[in-house]
Design an enzyme around this catalytic site. Structure first.
Site, short mmCIF file in Angstrom:
data_model
loop_
_atom_site.label_atom_id
_atom_site.label_comp_id
_atom_site.label_asym_id
_atom_site.label_seq_id
_atom_site.Cartn_x
_atom_site.Cartn_y
_atom_site.Cartn_z
N SER A 152 0.81 -1.22 0.00
CA SER A 152 0.00 0.00 0.00
C SER A 152 0.84 1.27 0.00
CB SER A 152 -0.96 0.01 1.19
OG SER A 152 -2.01 -0.90 0.97
N ASN B 143 -6.13 -7.81 -2.58
CA ASN B 143 -5.72 -8.12 -1.22
C ASN B 143 -4.73 -7.19 -0.52
OD1 ASN B 143 -7.12 -10.75 -1.04
ND2 ASN B 143 -5.71 -11.30 -2.69
N TYR B 144 -4.01 -6.40 -1.27
CA TYR B 144 -2.94 -5.65 -0.63
C TYR B 144 -3.01 -4.14 -0.71
CZ TYR B 144 -0.56 -10.04 0.13
OH TYR B 144 -0.23 -11.29 0.57
N LEU B 145 -3.74 -3.65 -1.66
CA LEU B 145 -3.75 -2.21 -1.82
C LEU B 145 -4.95 -1.59 -1.13
CD1 LEU B 145 -2.68 -2.14 -5.56
CD2 LEU B 145 -1.26 -1.84 -3.52
#
Length: 892
Positions: free
Chosen positions: A720, A850-852
């Site tokens: 992120s 899933n990650y940002l």
DNA sequence: AAATAGACTTGATTCTAGTAAC
DNA sequence: GTTACTAGAATCAAGTCTATTT
């Protein structure tokens, strides 16, 4: 259920349509577009053809129920216009008041292009609280220091005095537009780090008018997003800062206004502690590394931080664990729950839960096609035939080359065949007739008319519809995987020891249902059978589970869909935790840097492992059993997975999750290099690099540094923060299209960091050569145009075209124009090609999902007038509805 | 402290349907 | 109208991490 009826407006989906909702959608979509499917998508499906069992199940006859079980089709949504969903989304997200003011881009057209800007900015009101918020943001801004950057970025700073060659991600080396590896790129921009300044620039320097405009686009906002919505829409996300989040506990708490406050306060306090963060990390590292062992000091520091945190900002520790856990909703819980429906009681995830259970795949329908054994047709019982068919259908897959697969299959099938069956070995089996039958079934299916397909789809929808929804605390929510997995042959990834084993059919007696106490127990869809167990456990979110037939120790759960509030809530908490890491990262880094040289070997290993996780976004690396594929993560790295390349580089090479290869050569701090040397000394290649370490030790240690911190948080943080930094650094004024390119570029870098790969599509090469061909053609055209231009200038007529025909006599200007057009075309194609080549092995989706932190994206879209739906597709919009009303100034 | 159980997230691949290109 | 290509949805395997038990 009772609940269901009220307030439609807030329901995520229109209740009106509910019942037939999906069906309607379906009709809708199918009507006009169905013809399309006539497509014969051959190559792809054909080649793997039977491979997956799924396909089998699709096959009409295999399951007997003709197609009814096909998978995909269900998607209810595709109503032609995105409007509905978007509306729902925005409704849900903006809790109250100015409903009108916020115009999320989403609400607008589906793929608004330029013109949308206007739309977006349409009804905006300047939010009174804007200023306030700005102030807050400033505060936040000021906190940014280089610590907020991914370590890889920073390294640069720290290293730049030496050599600058750090992270070299091999994959990236091919990068097109950036044919330079990320790391290098980053190096080039030493400033990247100074987030704060950038940020300030962007925010502060903007003219107010502009700000206002942006704001409008954004979420509107007059009311704090955080306020609880009075309406019973989706349950309000817990706005409170994630902090607690870190600990699983209080999920649904009442939304309190305090939200923003908390973080701020935390920050303040932290700030004090973090003073040392003012020093560039590089220096700090050096300092600490050089100056002997200051571990005690470090410890103190850390302790302090923790303390502050605990007292200053909400207590992180989980208070009260659930005392009554699994037993089923403890009465206490339910009581308290009832009393305070929305107050987060430690573990409670919901108060009322109503759903219809799960749907089973149709029973097997024998096809009667006989396989051959030693050349002769064999009669098989339906059970045996079913299994034989699963195998037959996998003929074209790679699994057929694997002895392990065949052996496992044979062992399981043989058990069913029994000792005295005619079939005594796999080698003499010929499944061709079944394979051929399957192919022809597939073909038939393909040939069906759109009408037929449509009818089947509707039929299936009808059957499934009741299972698609659950009512959680009065809100209708989508269920994720309500279909029980069909039987098949296990397809493990990589060299999985169990590949090929029979995954037997799951029956109601295998399934445990979890449901609200007062809710009706779902009827068992298979007559004569019944559920294994009914639970009323509101401390968990699953609706049902069964144990995995391949590995009985594992469970398969049925959860709500990603768009549900429950999932959204935990998603938000995840990102808040990652954001919190921003405030601690400086201290954490200096602490582990000190420990690179610790005499305590465990400490030293923890330090180095943490460093690798921080810098390379490695996964934690839990221990694995022998009956799983042999893959590793950080804690389970083997000596052979890391090669030292003097003077200070490490080359990593191992199989990670899903047996995906991780290859990367990185420059590291010398103490790390030396520590690795030490860890490898006197060990065999297959020995654990970190012999004193495992994930629980590592995480226990991390938790001392920051409440709720675990290894995976670094991955989220890294991803992120990278997006945030890159977007803000690279976005320029200009066309929406260009901005999107910037986004994709950032997204790609994140994917590279996380090593998110995809296999190259079979047609990739063909596609590339096609493009090359086209470019060549254009180039020929270009050449001709140039010739003609020359001639035209000399007053001659154009040359003859290749086929001998006469061309129009164009003037020089016209020709020049054409030339430049052609050139532009060629350039664009070349760019596209590069991008394609570039991304052929990089999967962007995983990180996006899933990650940002979606708020980074939403805020950026608002700031830059990019319609959000250019970045998020429908399901992402639904999944991230909780992030839609974020302030345009939001920074990770 | 290690093993086990349990719950939930992450991930690549496969499938489907929509759309672009022919 | 076909065929090719692709985005997005669905699938289910494979991780992470916590809590409980031994």
């Amino acid at each position: 259920m009772a609940v269901e009826t009220s307030d439609k407006p807030n329901l995520p989906h229109d209740f009106d349509d509910d019942d037939d909702g999906p069906v309607i959608y379906k009709r809708y979509s199918s009507s006009k577009k169905n013809q399309l499917h006539s497509e014969v998508r051959k190559s792809s499906s054909h080649s793997h053809a039977g491979q997956s069992y799924r396909q089998i199940s699709d096959a009409p006859s295999l399951n007997g129920q003709t197609f009814s079980m096909q998978k995909g089709s269900t998607v209810p949504s595709p109503k032609p216009s995105p409007v509905k969903p978007s509306v729902a989304i925005s409704k849900a997200s903006k809790s109250l008041v100015n409903t009108s003011s916020t115009k999320l881009p989403v609400a607008n057209s589906k793929a608004p292009s330029l013109g949308d800007k206007q739309k977006m900015s349409v009804d905006v009101k300047v939010e009174p609280k804007y200023i306030e918020r700005c102030a807050k943001n400033f505060v936040e801004d000021s906190e940014d220091d280089e610590d907020n950057k991914p370590l890889s970025f920073r390294l640069k700073n720290s290293n730049h005095d030496n050599k600058a060659t750090p992270v070299v991600v091999k994959k990236s080396s091919e990068d097109s537009d950036d044919d330079v590896p990320l790391a290098k790129k980053l190096y080039r921009n030493p400033n990247l780090g100074t987030t704060s300044s950038n940020r300030d620039d962007s925010d502060q320097k903007k003219p107010i008018s502009k700000i206002q405009k942006e704001r409008q686009n954004g979420a509107g906002l007059s009311n704090k997003k955080d306020r609880p919505s009075p309406l019973p829409a989706k349950r309000p996300l817990d706005n409170s800062d994630s902090l607690h989040a870190s600990v699983k506990k209080p999920k649904v708490s009442d939304p309190v206004a305090s939200i923003k406050t908390k973080p701020v306060s935390v920050k303040h306090e932290l700030k004090v502690e973090d003073d040392d963060d003012d020093i560039p990390i590089s220096q700090r590292i050096k300092k600490s590394a050089m100056s002997g062992d200051k571990s005690s000091a470090t410890k103190k520091l850390l302790t302090k931080v923790t303390k502050v945190n605990k007292s200053g900002s909400k207590p992180f520790k989980k208070q009260i664990k659930k005392t009554v856990k699994k037993s089923g909703s403890g009465s206490e819980y339910s009581k308290s729950t009832k009393l305070l429906p929305s107050s987060g009681d430690g573990q409670k995830k919901w108060t009322t839960l109503v759903h219809n259970g799960v749907i089973f795949p149709p029973p097997y329908q024998p096809h009667g096609v006989k396989m051959l054994y030693k050349g002769r047709p064999v009669d098989l019982t339906p059970e045996l035939e079913e299994v034989a068919t699963m195998y037959a259908v996998m003929r074209d897959t790679e699994y057929m080359q694997k002895d392990r697969f065949k052996e496992n299959f044979w062992n399981d099938w043989r058990k069913l065949l029994g000792r005295n069956h005619v079939i005594q070995n796999l080698k003499d089996c010929d499944f061709t007739p079944i394979y051929d039958w399957y192919q022809s079934e597939k073909e038939k299916k393909k040939q069906m008319t759109t009408e037929e397909k449509k009818a089947l789809k509707e039929e299936k929808m009808k059957l499934e519809e009741k299972y698609m929804w659950a009512i959680v605390d009065g809100v209708k929510e989508k269920v994720g995987n309500f279909r029980v997995e069909p039987p098949g042959l296990f397809r493990g990834r990589g060299e999985h020891p169990k590949m090929g084993k029979l995954k037997r059919r799951i029956r109601p007696g295998d399934i445990t249902i979890n449901i609200g106490k007062d809710a009706p127990i779902p009827e068992c869809p298979i007559p004569g059978e019944s559920w294994k167990e009914i639970r009323n456990d509101n401390t968990v979110t699953w609706l049902a589970y069964w144990s995995d037939p391949i590995n009985p120790k594992l469970f398969k759960y049925v959860f709500l869909a990603a768009s549900s509030s429950l999932k959204g809530q935990s998603d938000k908490e995840k990102y808040e935790k990652a954001r919190m890491l921003k405030n601690y990262i400086g201290n954490i880094r200096s602490a582990y840097t000190k420990d690179f040289t610790s005499k305590d070997i465990t400490k030293q290993q923890i330090a180095v492992a943490t460093y690798l996780i921080d810098k390379l976004a490695l996964r934690a690396g839990n221990e694995k059993d022998d009956d799983e594929a042999d893959t590793v993560g950080c804690c389970t790295l083997k000596v052979e997975n890391v090669t030292r390349e003097p003077p200070n580089k490490l080359k990593f090479n191992f199989l990670g999750k899903d047996s995906i290869k991780y290859e990367n050569t990185v420059e590291v701090e010398l103490p790390v290099y030396n520590a690795i040397l030490k860890f490898q000394k006197d060990k065999k290649p297959g020995d654990d690099l970190f012999d004193q370490l495992d994930t629980s030790k590592l995480n226990a240690h991390l938790k001392e540094l920051m409440p709720g911190l675990t290894a995976k948080v670094f991955r989220t943080f890294n991803a992120s923060i990278t997006l945030d930094v890159m977007l803000n650094k690279e976005t320029k004024d200009g066309e929406v299209g260009e901005k999107i390119v910037v986004y994709q570029h950032a997204n790609k870098q994140v994917a590279i960091i996380c090593n998110h790969q995809r296999s190259v599509s079979k047609s990739h090469t063909a596609q590339m050569s096609k493009l090359t061909e086209k470019i060549d053609e254009l180039q020929a055209v270009l050449k001709e145009l140039k010739t003609d231009l020359d001639r035209a200038r000399k007053g001659k007529p154009p040359s003859k075209s290749s086929d001998g025909k006469r061309k129009k006599n164009l003037g020089p200007e016209m020709l020049e124009k054409k030339i430049s057009q052609t050139n532009a075309k060629i350039e664009k194609m070349q760019r596209d090609m590069k991008t394609k080549e570039d991304l052929k092995t990089v999967a962007l989706g995983t990180s996006k999902i899933n990650y940002l932190d979606p708020r980074i994206t939403v805020a950026w879209c608002k700031r830059h007038e990019v319609p959000i739906e250019k970045i998020f597709n429908k399901s992402l919009l639904a999944k991230f509805c909780w992030a839609m009303d974020v302030d345009p100034d939001f920074r990770f």
